[in-house]
Design a protein around this motif. Structure first.
Motif, PDB file in Angstrom:
ATOM      1  N   ASP A  99       0.686  -1.319  -0.002  1.00 35.87           N
ATOM      2  CA  ASP A  99      -0.039  -0.103  -0.003  1.00 35.87           C
ATOM      3  C   ASP A  99       0.789   1.225   0.013  1.00 35.87           C
ATOM      4  O   ASP A  99       1.628   1.648   1.161  1.00 35.87           O
ATOM      5  N   LEU A 100       0.780   1.931  -1.127  1.00 35.13           N
ATOM      6  CA  LEU A 100       1.746   3.126  -1.257  1.00 35.13           C
ATOM      7  C   LEU A 100       0.874   4.496  -1.062  1.00 35.13           C
ATOM      8  O   LEU A 100       1.398   5.503  -1.373  1.00 35.13           O
ATOM      9  N   SER A 101      -0.387   4.199  -0.684  1.00 39.49           N
ATOM     10  CA  SER A 101      -1.479   5.566  -0.531  1.00 39.49           C
ATOM     11  C   SER A 101      -0.775   6.483   0.614  1.00 39.49           C
ATOM     12  O   SER A 101      -1.134   7.596   0.061  1.00 39.49           O
ATOM     13  N   PRO A 102      -0.127   6.203   1.498  1.00 33.13           N
ATOM     14  CA  PRO A 102       0.535   7.243   2.344  1.00 33.13           C
ATOM     15  C   PRO A 102       1.432   8.176   1.691  1.00 33.13           C
ATOM     16  O   PRO A 102       1.493   9.407   2.017  1.00 33.13           O
ATOM     17  N   LEU A 103       2.130   7.670   0.525  1.00 30.74           N
ATOM     18  CA  LEU A 103       3.002   8.516  -0.099  1.00 30.74           C
ATOM     19  C   LEU A 103       2.347   9.210  -1.290  1.00 30.74           C
ATOM     20  O   LEU A 103       3.034   9.927  -1.986  1.00 30.74           O
ATOM     21  N   ALA A 104       1.111   9.011  -1.640  1.00 30.56           N
ATOM     22  CA  ALA A 104       0.217   9.581  -2.731  1.00 30.56           C
ATOM     23  C   ALA A 104       0.230  11.049  -2.870  1.00 30.56           C
ATOM     24  O   ALA A 104      -0.300  11.531  -1.536  1.00 30.56           O
ATOM     25  N   ARG A 138      -1.282   4.619  -6.114  1.00 30.85           N
ATOM     26  CA  ARG A 138      -2.985   4.763  -5.969  1.00 30.85           C
ATOM     27  C   ARG A 138      -3.491   3.564  -5.128  1.00 30.85           C
ATOM     28  O   ARG A 138      -4.384   3.153  -5.030  1.00 30.85           O
ATOM     29  N   GLY A 139      -2.568   3.011  -3.999  1.00 28.77           N
ATOM     30  CA  GLY A 139      -3.003   2.132  -3.247  1.00 28.77           C
ATOM     31  C   GLY A 139      -2.391   0.782  -3.204  1.00 28.77           C
ATOM     32  O   GLY A 139      -1.072   0.843  -3.460  1.00 28.77           O
ATOM     33  N   GLU A 140      -2.994  -0.102  -3.020  1.00 22.69           N
ATOM     34  CA  GLU A 140      -2.375  -1.653  -2.896  1.00 22.69           C
ATOM     35  C   GLU A 140      -1.746  -1.895  -4.374  1.00 22.69           C
ATOM     36  O   GLU A 140      -2.504  -1.503  -5.525  1.00 22.69           O
ATOM     37  N   GLY A 141      -1.002  -2.674  -4.401  1.00 19.45           N
ATOM     38  CA  GLY A 141      -0.259  -3.197  -5.522  1.00 19.45           C
ATOM     39  C   GLY A 141       1.034  -3.008  -5.657  1.00 19.45           C
ATOM     40  O   GLY A 141       1.770  -2.655  -4.890  1.00 19.45           O
ATOM     41  N   ARG A 142       1.524  -3.064  -6.914  1.00 17.88           N
ATOM     42  CA  ARG A 142       2.974  -2.832  -7.225  1.00 17.88           C
ATOM     43  C   ARG A 142       3.243  -1.457  -7.571  1.00 17.88           C
ATOM     44  O   ARG A 142       2.432  -0.787  -8.361  1.00 17.88           O
TER      45      ARG A 142
END
Length: 199
Positions: A99-104, A138-142
């Motif tokens: 989950d990269l959403s905290p960096l979005a 954009r959230g979960e995923g690669r």
């Protein structure tokens, strides 16, 4: 996929779409100046490339080395030659899963010391500060995370101007010791990053 290579491909495509041409392995030997105006570039091969506008998108000292004597004001030359070089940074593109959403839409900075000049004395494990961003998160995923951290000019000066051929695509092939030093820097950064974000 992404990273610096993809960015370069997009930029090249845009230049070509506008009618331009990107040339590799065509180093400049001189910026031609007539009547106080840059009129083109002479390549090391001897070829002359005429231009209505010449942009020196390199270090200002390197630009001065390509200009004929007397083509700039002495005060400007003195200012450029006496300027202190800025700090160096190493960039890393990391492909991660999660989950990269905290960096979005955000940039993350971590400072472990405010002694920016002290980076010259640091070893590989002591990355004093770093920057992270996740373009397109954009959230979960690669996804791809860009990390930047400081290094020092003295660490790399022994390899200045040294190449061992070229990689496919035109990138310089450096000696094994150079690549090993980059790997040590990378591992120091990843250790610091892993301590901050063990998950």
């Amino acid at each position: 996929r992404g990273g610096g290579d993809r960015l370069a491909q997009v930029m090249v495509a845009r230049v070509e779409a506008l009618g331009g041409r990107v040339r590799l392995r065509a180093p400049a030997a001189e910026i031609r100046v007539e009547g106080g105006v840059a009129t083109g570039v002479r390549l090391e091969s001897g070829e002359m490339v005429g231009a209505d506008l010449v942009i020196g998108a390199i270090h200002p000292r390197s630009v001065l080395g390509l200009l004929p004597a007397g083509s700039v004001r002495p005060a400007y030359r003195d200012r450029v030659e006496s300027a202190r070089p800025g700090s160096l940074h190493m960039g890393v593109y990391l492909e991660v899963e999660g989950d990269l959403s905290p960096l979005a839409g955000r940039n993350l900075y971590r400072y472990h010391t405010w002694d920016v000049d002290g980076v010259e004395q640091l070893d590989d494990a002591e990355v004093p500060f770093w920057f992270l961003t996740a373009p397109g998160a954009r959230g979960e995923g690669r996804g791809v995370v860009l990390g930047l951290f400081p290094t020092s000019a003295s660490r790399w000066e022994r390899w200045e101007g040294e190449e061992r051929g070229r990689r496919p695509g035109g990138a310089p092939q450096r000696p094994p010791e150079y690549e090993e030093e980059k790997e040590r820097m990378l591992q120091g950064f990843l250790r610091r990053l892993g301590a901050e974000f063990p998950e």
